[in-house]
Write a protein that holds these residues in place. Sequence first.
Motif, PDB file in Angstrom:
ATOM      1  N   ALA A 125     -17.816  -7.988 -38.026  1.00 43.94           N
ATOM      2  CA  ALA A 125     -16.390  -7.649 -37.885  1.00 43.94           C
ATOM      3  C   ALA A 125     -15.933  -6.762 -39.045  1.00 43.94           C
ATOM      4  O   ALA A 125     -15.227  -5.765 -38.844  1.00 43.94           O
ATOM      5  CB  ALA A 125     -15.549  -8.917 -37.817  1.00 43.94           C
ATOM      6  N   THR A 126     -16.357  -7.115 -40.268  1.00 43.63           N
ATOM      7  CA  THR A 126     -15.947  -6.355 -41.458  1.00 43.63           C
ATOM      8  C   THR A 126     -16.559  -4.960 -41.458  1.00 43.63           C
ATOM      9  O   THR A 126     -15.883  -3.974 -41.763  1.00 43.63           O
ATOM     10  CB  THR A 126     -16.324  -7.117 -42.749  1.00 43.63           C
ATOM     11  OG1 THR A 126     -15.799  -8.441 -42.656  1.00 43.63           O
ATOM     12  CG2 THR A 126     -15.766  -6.439 -43.986  1.00 43.63           C
ATOM     13  N   PHE A 129     -14.680  -2.828 -38.981  1.00 42.72           N
ATOM     14  CA  PHE A 129     -13.372  -2.480 -39.549  1.00 42.72           C
ATOM     15  C   PHE A 129     -13.520  -1.334 -40.559  1.00 42.72           C
ATOM     16  O   PHE A 129     -12.786  -0.340 -40.508  1.00 42.72           O
ATOM     17  CB  PHE A 129     -12.775  -3.733 -40.207  1.00 42.72           C
ATOM     18  CG  PHE A 129     -11.480  -3.515 -40.930  1.00 42.72           C
ATOM     19  CD1 PHE A 129     -10.306  -3.274 -40.230  1.00 42.72           C
ATOM     20  CD2 PHE A 129     -11.422  -3.582 -42.315  1.00 42.72           C
ATOM     21  CE1 PHE A 129      -9.083  -3.100 -40.905  1.00 42.72           C
ATOM     22  CE2 PHE A 129     -10.219  -3.407 -42.991  1.00 42.72           C
ATOM     23  CZ  PHE A 129      -9.047  -3.162 -42.283  1.00 42.72           C
ATOM     24  N   LEU A 141      -8.220  -6.340 -38.654  1.00 43.19           N
ATOM     25  CA  LEU A 141      -9.381  -7.226 -38.788  1.00 43.19           C
ATOM     26  C   LEU A 141      -8.926  -8.679 -38.746  1.00 43.19           C
ATOM     27  O   LEU A 141      -7.944  -9.050 -39.395  1.00 43.19           O
ATOM     28  CB  LEU A 141     -10.089  -6.954 -40.127  1.00 43.19           C
ATOM     29  CG  LEU A 141     -11.200  -7.922 -40.563  1.00 43.19           C
ATOM     30  CD1 LEU A 141     -12.439  -7.765 -39.682  1.00 43.19           C
ATOM     31  CD2 LEU A 141     -11.584  -7.685 -42.026  1.00 43.19           C
ATOM     32  N   SER A 143     -10.792 -12.164 -39.457  1.00 42.52           N
ATOM     33  CA  SER A 143     -12.082 -12.747 -39.846  1.00 42.52           C
ATOM     34  C   SER A 143     -11.902 -14.022 -40.664  1.00 42.52           C
ATOM     35  O   SER A 143     -10.803 -14.357 -41.082  1.00 42.52           O
ATOM     36  CB  SER A 143     -12.896 -11.736 -40.663  1.00 42.52           C
ATOM     37  OG  SER A 143     -12.513 -11.763 -42.023  1.00 42.52           O
TER      38      SER A 143
END
Length: 489
Positions: A125-126, A129, A141, A143
């Motif tokens: 996810a990071t 992003f 984002l 998370s």
Amino acid sequence: MENNQGKLLSTLLSGVSSPTITGSGDIHILNITMDSRRVTSGSLFVALRGTQTDGHQYIGLASELGASAILCEELPAELKETVVYIQVPDTAEAMGYIASAFYDHPSQKLSLIGITGTNGKTSVATFLFQLFRALGYRCGLLSTVQNQIEDEVIPATHTTPDAIALNALLAKMAERGCSHAFMEVSSHAVVQHRISGLHFSGGIFTNITHDHLDFHKTFDNYIKAKKGFFDMLPKSAFALVNIDDRRGAVMVQNTRAAIETYSLQTLASFKGKIISDTLAGMHMEVNNQEVWFRVIGKFNAYNLLSVYGAAVLMGENPEAVLTELSNLKSPPGRFEQFHSPENIVAIVDYAHTPDALENVLETITHLRHGNETVITVVGCGGNRDAEKRPKMAAIACKYSNRVILTSDNPRYEDPLDILQQMQKGIPPIDYKKTTVIPDRREAIFKACSEAKPEDIILIAGKGHENYQEIKGIKHHFDDKEVLREALEH
């Protein structure tokens, strides 16, 4: 969560299947809440059955505080004339659709990508992003580490927030001109319907190993929870799965989404191969293109492949994607490296499952080029899956020259009980190289005092967390801060 203009109740219920309404749907709802203490005039109170309490107990209080409507699974014995009651089979599921409508369906205004699996969700996810921002897009984002709208950081309390908070965040992202949002989807979130009513443009599956059995009870239930995410994806979405995980194919058995695959071992839509891996970086081949990445380890090779695949599936230029990916750094607390003046290498990693710990220690083993001693400091969280405790200790012993077992987040358990359960996994041959130091700060200092130049220390389990949870209280504790101090000494 409030909406100043309010929304017509009948509009909010349009996505909810077969609600039974007692009263008129022709009223305006100004806010939605699951917390009876936050009810004001114009509120829709959601009676949610939680793990700790049942919201149905607070219907009377919500009515007294001025709730205009109540969403419930069971009607109360006494109905108030001024209140509209909406009865549904599952309030959690209905709440997702209502929250989405209340905030004007924000997930339809963005490309929302969900990432699920046991390990790698935060990194993927990071990375997505960071990548899409580098490609020039405005992004959001969601998370475990933090929620973020462009540069604004919003602290995260759960891997996936509740449906109301989630839609409020997505609405804020859409308002600020975000075109993309990347979100970790936990197994809890699927089962508890926190993602009901959301529209995903794509889903990514990383891997699956034993975790959260305290909540799901069986591994089969855990797999079904993860699979539930892919079952709900629309036909217009993509489902990108790690085909090297034997359950990758299972995840997409019933999905309507377009199935795509990534792999380091076999033919796939997105194929990778590690050429070399060092403490400085990783040299890889991705779909026949050679690239140098700043992040390292086989687990990150999988993470990068999934990010590359998702970006290409979203229409981005493959070469531009690889160029930007080669500049990315690991998220905080994910294989984060620290070096002492004496050249001791210390790594802080969030690895808190047997599989994640093994991945990190295997990577360290491959990076060794001589007789460096590997010292691992590890613990296990309290009030969580106890099955993994002896396994974590056994894995630490298998790959390390020295092991220090310590406290993690004991929560409401006695740290010594947790450590005793971990010790059961230590093979007799490894007793001598294992020490138990319940105080985590002391354990980190001990590891640093024993290390010699070139040695590698792994501090596992808490990663980005800056607290230690003991008896319901979060005390400030940051592995990285303590480690820096210990390395200086």
